[in-house]
Design a protein around this motif. Structure first.
Motif, PDB file in Angstrom:
ATOM      1  N   PHE A 101      -2.685  -3.144  -6.081  1.00  0.00           N
ATOM      2  CA  PHE A 101      -3.785  -5.136  -5.928  1.00  0.00           C
ATOM      3  C   PHE A 101      -3.049  -6.554  -5.235  1.00  0.00           C
ATOM      4  CE2 PHE A 101      -4.628  -9.135  -8.115  1.00  0.00           C
ATOM      5  CZ  PHE A 101      -5.830  -9.356  -7.784  1.00  0.00           C
ATOM      6  N   ALA A 102      -3.350  -6.953  -4.185  1.00  0.00           N
ATOM      7  CA  ALA A 102      -2.699  -7.568  -3.552  1.00  0.00           C
ATOM      8  C   ALA A 102      -3.397  -9.002  -4.682  1.00  0.00           C
ATOM      9  CB  ALA A 102      -3.820  -7.850  -2.692  1.00  0.00           C
ATOM     10  N   PHE A 103      -2.746  -9.827  -3.724  1.00  0.00           N
ATOM     11  CA  PHE A 103      -2.926 -11.492  -4.442  1.00  0.00           C
ATOM     12  C   PHE A 103      -2.905 -12.659  -3.288  1.00  0.00           C
ATOM     13  CE2 PHE A 103      -0.983 -15.462  -6.003  1.00  0.00           C
ATOM     14  CZ  PHE A 103      -1.981 -15.637  -7.071  1.00  0.00           C
ATOM     15  N   PRO A 150     -13.450   0.481   2.450  1.00  0.00           N
ATOM     16  CA  PRO A 150     -13.886   0.315   3.392  1.00  0.00           C
ATOM     17  C   PRO A 150     -14.810   1.026   4.060  1.00  0.00           C
ATOM     18  CG  PRO A 150     -11.452  -0.201   2.964  1.00  0.00           C
ATOM     19  CD  PRO A 150     -12.104   0.715   2.399  1.00  0.00           C
ATOM     20  N   GLU A 151     -15.029   2.302   3.661  1.00  0.00           N
ATOM     21  CA  GLU A 151     -15.731   3.043   4.019  1.00  0.00           C
ATOM     22  C   GLU A 151     -17.354   2.500   3.467  1.00  0.00           C
ATOM     23  OE1 GLU A 151     -14.614   7.402   2.868  1.00  0.00           O
ATOM     24  OE2 GLU A 151     -12.693   6.774   4.257  1.00  0.00           O
ATOM     25  N   ASN A 152     -17.243   1.917   2.231  1.00  0.00           N
ATOM     26  CA  ASN A 152     -18.423   1.551   1.614  1.00  0.00           C
ATOM     27  C   ASN A 152     -19.881   1.180   2.260  1.00  0.00           C
ATOM     28  OD1 ASN A 152     -21.056   0.436  -0.013  1.00  0.00           O
ATOM     29  ND2 ASN A 152     -19.301   0.041  -1.489  1.00  0.00           N
ATOM     30  N   GLU A 153     -20.243   1.143   3.573  1.00  0.00           N
ATOM     31  CA  GLU A 153     -20.687   0.214   4.274  1.00  0.00           C
ATOM     32  C   GLU A 153     -21.946  -0.666   3.873  1.00  0.00           C
ATOM     33  OE1 GLU A 153     -22.784   3.554   6.961  1.00  0.00           O
ATOM     34  OE2 GLU A 153     -21.364   4.125   7.867  1.00  0.00           O
ATOM     35  N   LYS A 154     -22.307  -0.229   2.764  1.00  0.00           N
ATOM     36  CA  LYS A 154     -23.427  -1.357   2.475  1.00  0.00           C
ATOM     37  C   LYS A 154     -22.330  -2.793   1.637  1.00  0.00           C
ATOM     38  CE  LYS A 154     -27.391   2.403   1.181  1.00  0.00           C
ATOM     39  NZ  LYS A 154     -27.614   3.032   0.699  1.00  0.00           N
ATOM     40  N   GLY A 155     -21.571  -2.077   0.769  1.00  0.00           N
ATOM     41  CA  GLY A 155     -20.419  -3.226   0.275  1.00  0.00           C
ATOM     42  C   GLY A 155     -20.238  -4.145   1.798  1.00  0.00           C
ATOM     43  N   VAL A 156     -19.150  -4.063   2.348  1.00  0.00           N
ATOM     44  CA  VAL A 156     -18.755  -4.378   3.309  1.00  0.00           C
ATOM     45  C   VAL A 156     -20.148  -4.917   3.776  1.00  0.00           C
ATOM     46  CG1 VAL A 156     -17.260  -4.252   5.568  1.00  0.00           C
ATOM     47  CG2 VAL A 156     -16.896  -2.479   3.716  1.00  0.00           C
ATOM     48  N   SER A 168      -7.198  -8.380   4.674  1.00  0.00           N
ATOM     49  CA  SER A 168      -5.937  -7.342   5.213  1.00  0.00           C
ATOM     50  C   SER A 168      -6.645  -5.932   6.054  1.00  0.00           C
ATOM     51  CB  SER A 168      -5.797  -6.830   3.588  1.00  0.00           C
ATOM     52  OG  SER A 168      -7.159  -6.004   3.580  1.00  0.00           O
ATOM     53  N   GLU A 169      -5.292  -5.817   7.183  1.00  0.00           N
ATOM     54  CA  GLU A 169      -5.644  -5.597   8.105  1.00  0.00           C
ATOM     55  C   GLU A 169      -7.011  -3.756   7.779  1.00  0.00           C
ATOM     56  OE1 GLU A 169      -2.975  -5.033  11.384  1.00  0.00           O
ATOM     57  OE2 GLU A 169      -2.143  -6.816  10.796  1.00  0.00           O
ATOM     58  N   ASP A 170      -6.492  -3.948   6.606  1.00  0.00           N
ATOM     59  CA  ASP A 170      -6.805  -2.153   6.453  1.00  0.00           C
ATOM     60  C   ASP A 170      -8.168  -2.447   5.682  1.00  0.00           C
ATOM     61  OD1 ASP A 170      -6.799  -3.173   3.703  1.00  0.00           O
ATOM     62  OD2 ASP A 170      -5.317  -2.082   2.746  1.00  0.00           O
ATOM     63  N   GLY A 171      -8.593  -3.466   5.559  1.00  0.00           N
ATOM     64  CA  GLY A 171      -9.946  -3.535   5.415  1.00  0.00           C
ATOM     65  C   GLY A 171     -10.176  -4.037   3.874  1.00  0.00           C
ATOM     66  N   VAL A 172      -9.478  -3.435   2.421  1.00  0.00           N
ATOM     67  CA  VAL A 172     -10.121  -3.758   1.866  1.00  0.00           C
ATOM     68  C   VAL A 172     -10.234  -4.342   1.436  1.00  0.00           C
ATOM     69  CG1 VAL A 172      -8.340  -2.795  -0.670  1.00  0.00           C
ATOM     70  CG2 VAL A 172      -8.349  -0.999   1.735  1.00  0.00           C
ATOM     71  N   TRP A 173      -9.379  -5.886   1.086  1.00  0.00           N
ATOM     72  CA  TRP A 173      -9.377  -6.796   0.474  1.00  0.00           C
ATOM     73  C   TRP A 173     -10.282  -8.160   1.120  1.00  0.00           C
ATOM     74  CZ3 TRP A 173      -8.849  -6.575  -4.199  1.00  0.00           C
ATOM     75  CH2 TRP A 173      -7.913  -6.004  -4.491  1.00  0.00           C
ATOM     76  N   TRP A 174     -10.940  -8.678   0.876  1.00  0.00           N
ATOM     77  CA  TRP A 174     -12.406  -9.689   1.893  1.00  0.00           C
ATOM     78  C   TRP A 174     -11.829 -10.767   1.058  1.00  0.00           C
ATOM     79  CZ3 TRP A 174     -15.583  -8.656   5.444  1.00  0.00           C
ATOM     80  CH2 TRP A 174     -15.530  -7.145   6.172  1.00  0.00           C
TER      81      TRP A 174
END
Length: 178
Positions: A101-103, A150-156, A168-174
């Motif tokens: 979990f990021a903050f 990040p693999e959830n293309e529809k969500g992204v 985040s660089e890994d594409g997880v946090w928006w």
């Protein structure tokens, strides 16, 4: 169909259906009790007044946003809960509870959103997000953050269209500035 979707605050009567949708849409395949406690009940217990559901014309819950306006408090609750489930978490390949979990202080609101797959193309995501963003703006919350696979293309794609930017660089946090 979008005009027949209603968005309202979460009520206790929505719990069973929220749990069902949470289970249907789970991509992490976490054990069901862990998943429900993690994503459903902890949000509601922390700040139930900031949780919303979308319902169809028969008042069936078809999607939800579970949100907190205090991501720091949510993070502490989240880490405490996950730490008590370390063995189950490790079995799923998650090594670091802290890293899960990021903050970002400038994005104090955090959310988890799910929509029943059979309703996903009906504008529900936008209706739910519009309701939440309006609510957050009224409360003068400066930003909203979320995590997505990040693999959830529809969500992204949805978050990108809505105006979220990667944090985040890994594409997880928006994040979305409000």
């Amino acid at each position: 169909m979008e005009n027949r979707i209603k968005v309202r605050r979460y009520e206790e009567k929505d719990r069973a259906r929220v749990e069902e949708i949470c289970h249907i849409t789970d991509r992490n395949n976490l054990p069901l009790p862990l998943l429900l406690n993690l994503y459903c009940h902890n949000y509601i217990l922390l700040e139930g007044e900031n949780c919303f559901v979308a319902t169809d014309e028969s008042d069936r819950t078809v999607g939800y946003i579970l949100s907190t306006l205090d991501a720091a408090a949510w993070r502490e609750k989240f880490i405490s809960f996950l730490s008590s489930s370390t063995e189950e978490i490790r079995k799923k390949g998650i090594e670091s509870v802290e890293g899960y979990f990021a903050f970002y202080p400038e994005y104090p609101a955090h959310l988890h959103i799910d929509i029943d797959p059979s309703y996903q193309r009906m504008g529900i995501g936008k209706a739910l997000m519009d309701a939440l963003v309006s609510h957050l703006r009224k409360n003068k919350v400066p930003g909203l953050m979320l995590g997505v696979d990040p693999e959830n293309e529809k969500g992204v794609s949805f978050y990108r269209k809505y105006g979220f930017s990667p944090l985040s660089e890994d594409g997880v946090w928006w994040g979305l500035k409000l």
